[in-house]
Design a protein around this motif. Structure first.
Motif, PDB file in Angstrom:
ATOM      1  N   THR A  68       0.831  -1.199   0.000  1.00  0.00           N
ATOM      2  CA  THR A  68       0.000   0.000   0.000  1.00  0.00           C
ATOM      3  C   THR A  68       0.865   1.249   0.000  1.00  0.00           C
ATOM      4  OG1 THR A  68      -0.111  -0.074   2.406  1.00  0.00           O
ATOM      5  CG2 THR A  68      -1.911  -1.114   1.189  1.00  0.00           C
ATOM      6  N   GLU A  69       2.090   1.121   0.501  1.00  0.00           N
ATOM      7  CA  GLU A  69       3.023   2.257   0.526  1.00  0.00           C
ATOM      8  C   GLU A  69       4.449   1.717   0.509  1.00  0.00           C
ATOM      9  OE1 GLU A  69       3.965   6.270   3.134  1.00  0.00           O
ATOM     10  OE2 GLU A  69       2.602   4.768   3.926  1.00  0.00           O
ATOM     11  N   VAL A  70       5.305   2.405  -0.246  1.00  0.00           N
ATOM     12  CA  VAL A  70       6.716   2.024  -0.337  1.00  0.00           C
ATOM     13  C   VAL A  70       7.554   3.273  -0.123  1.00  0.00           C
ATOM     14  CG1 VAL A  70       8.527   1.091  -1.828  1.00  0.00           C
ATOM     15  CG2 VAL A  70       6.233   0.139  -1.940  1.00  0.00           C
ATOM     16  N   VAL A  71       8.505   3.169   0.802  1.00  0.00           N
ATOM     17  CA  VAL A  71       9.428   4.271   1.062  1.00  0.00           C
ATOM     18  C   VAL A  71      10.831   3.750   0.787  1.00  0.00           C
ATOM     19  CG1 VAL A  71      10.306   5.899   2.773  1.00  0.00           C
ATOM     20  CG2 VAL A  71       7.904   5.197   2.831  1.00  0.00           C
ATOM     21  N   GLY A  72      11.456   4.314  -0.225  1.00  0.00           N
ATOM     22  CA  GLY A  72      12.781   3.857  -0.617  1.00  0.00           C
ATOM     23  C   GLY A  72      13.861   4.789  -0.118  1.00  0.00           C
ATOM     24  N   GLY A  73      15.074   4.299  -0.167  1.00  0.00           N
ATOM     25  CA  GLY A  73      16.230   5.081   0.242  1.00  0.00           C
ATOM     26  C   GLY A  73      17.499   4.368  -0.135  1.00  0.00           C
ATOM     27  N   ASN A  75      20.329   1.972   0.538  1.00  0.00           N
ATOM     28  CA  ASN A  75      20.611   0.756   1.304  1.00  0.00           C
ATOM     29  C   ASN A  75      19.443   0.277   2.165  1.00  0.00           C
ATOM     30  OD1 ASN A  75      23.182   0.675   0.188  1.00  0.00           O
ATOM     31  ND2 ASN A  75      24.071   1.847   1.867  1.00  0.00           N
ATOM     32  N   GLN A  76      18.224   0.777   1.909  1.00  0.00           N
ATOM     33  CA  GLN A  76      17.071   0.294   2.662  1.00  0.00           C
ATOM     34  C   GLN A  76      15.781   0.582   1.911  1.00  0.00           C
ATOM     35  OE1 GLN A  76      17.302   2.244   6.405  1.00  0.00           O
ATOM     36  NE2 GLN A  76      16.690   4.228   5.629  1.00  0.00           N
ATOM     37  N   LEU A  77      14.765  -0.197   2.262  1.00  0.00           N
ATOM     38  CA  LEU A  77      13.453  -0.070   1.637  1.00  0.00           C
ATOM     39  C   LEU A  77      12.400  -0.506   2.650  1.00  0.00           C
ATOM     40  CD1 LEU A  77      11.887   0.406  -1.078  1.00  0.00           C
ATOM     41  CD2 LEU A  77      12.144  -2.037  -1.482  1.00  0.00           C
ATOM     42  N   LEU A  78      11.364   0.315   2.820  1.00  0.00           N
ATOM     43  CA  LEU A  78      10.263  -0.008   3.718  1.00  0.00           C
ATOM     44  C   LEU A  78       9.016  -0.233   2.874  1.00  0.00           C
ATOM     45  CD1 LEU A  78       9.102  -0.284   6.583  1.00  0.00           C
ATOM     46  CD2 LEU A  78       8.620   2.159   6.513  1.00  0.00           C
ATOM     47  N   ILE A  79       8.410  -1.401   3.044  1.00  0.00           N
ATOM     48  CA  ILE A  79       7.207  -1.764   2.295  1.00  0.00           C
ATOM     49  C   ILE A  79       6.080  -1.979   3.295  1.00  0.00           C
ATOM     50  CG2 ILE A  79       6.164  -3.457   0.744  1.00  0.00           C
ATOM     51  CD1 ILE A  79       9.005  -4.118  -0.236  1.00  0.00           C
ATOM     52  N   GLU A  80       5.038  -1.154   3.186  1.00  0.00           N
ATOM     53  CA  GLU A  80       3.861  -1.279   4.051  1.00  0.00           C
ATOM     54  C   GLU A  80       2.785  -2.023   3.286  1.00  0.00           C
ATOM     55  OE1 GLU A  80       3.393  -0.328   7.187  1.00  0.00           O
ATOM     56  OE2 GLU A  80       5.347   0.620   7.425  1.00  0.00           O
ATOM     57  N   LYS A  81       2.258  -3.065   3.921  1.00  0.00           N
ATOM     58  CA  LYS A  81       1.159  -3.815   3.333  1.00  0.00           C
ATOM     59  C   LYS A  81      -0.067  -3.608   4.203  1.00  0.00           C
ATOM     60  CE  LYS A  81       3.826  -7.478   1.175  1.00  0.00           C
ATOM     61  NZ  LYS A  81       3.897  -8.939   0.979  1.00  0.00           N
ATOM     62  N   GLY A  82      -1.212  -3.937   3.679  1.00  0.00           N
ATOM     63  CA  GLY A  82      -2.435  -3.824   4.466  1.00  0.00           C
ATOM     64  C   GLY A  82      -2.440  -4.811   5.619  1.00  0.00           C
TER      65      GLY A  82
END
Length: 155
Positions: A68-73, A75-82
């Motif tokens: 539902t949301e992806v925050v990249g950077g 050396n890291q990646l945050l993936i939010e799912k429902g």
């Protein structure tokens, strides 16, 4: 006097034999640079590493599609799912990319990585991986269920 050079005592190579040997030597010498290039290119990437990178991007693509949301950077990646589920993917100092699900667990995704970065533009996520051998691979993936669309449908 006896003639020393008679046709019966001739021992040596004919012109045809010399040309045949010379052409074989030239053929082998012309193939030598090609064999060296194959040898050098094989040493740059570890056997099977291309397949490992492809599998890494396939797993990442599946997770991003369900996000539902992806925050990249860098050396890291945050993936939010429902459903209060989140994935955190990071590059460790040991040159390994690992994945944590809801802050728990440790799943090794890829080894021998020099850098890993992702950036988002709208529904697209652009990721690039540079291996320690200097090879760079990248892929663009799409979110199928971004946060904005779900919010609009709920209203």
């Amino acid at each position: 006097m006896k003639n020393v050079f008679t046709p019966h005592d001739e021992k040596g190579f004919t012109l045809l034999e010399m040309l045949l040997v010379l052409s074989l030597i030239l053929l082998l010498l012309s193939l030598f640079p090609l064999m060296m290039n194959v040898n050098l290119s094989a040493s740059k990437v570890f056997p099977g590493q291309d397949q490992e990178v492809t599998m890494f991007f396939n797993h990442l693509s599946k997770d991003i599609r369900e996000a539902t949301e992806v925050v990249g950077g860098r050396n890291q990646l945050l993936i939010e799912k429902g459903g209060n589920e989140s994935l955190f993917i990071e590059l460790m100092p040991s040159q390994q990319i690992r994945r944590l699900r809801n802050g728990l667990g440790h799943v090794l995704l890829l080894e021998r990585v020099r850098s890993f970065s992702c950036r988002t533009t709208g529904r697209l996520v652009h990721c690039e991986v540079e291996l320690t051998a200097g090879v760079k691979k990248q892929r663009t993936m799409a979110m199928l269920y971004p946060y904005e669309r779900r919010e609009a449908e709920g209203d």
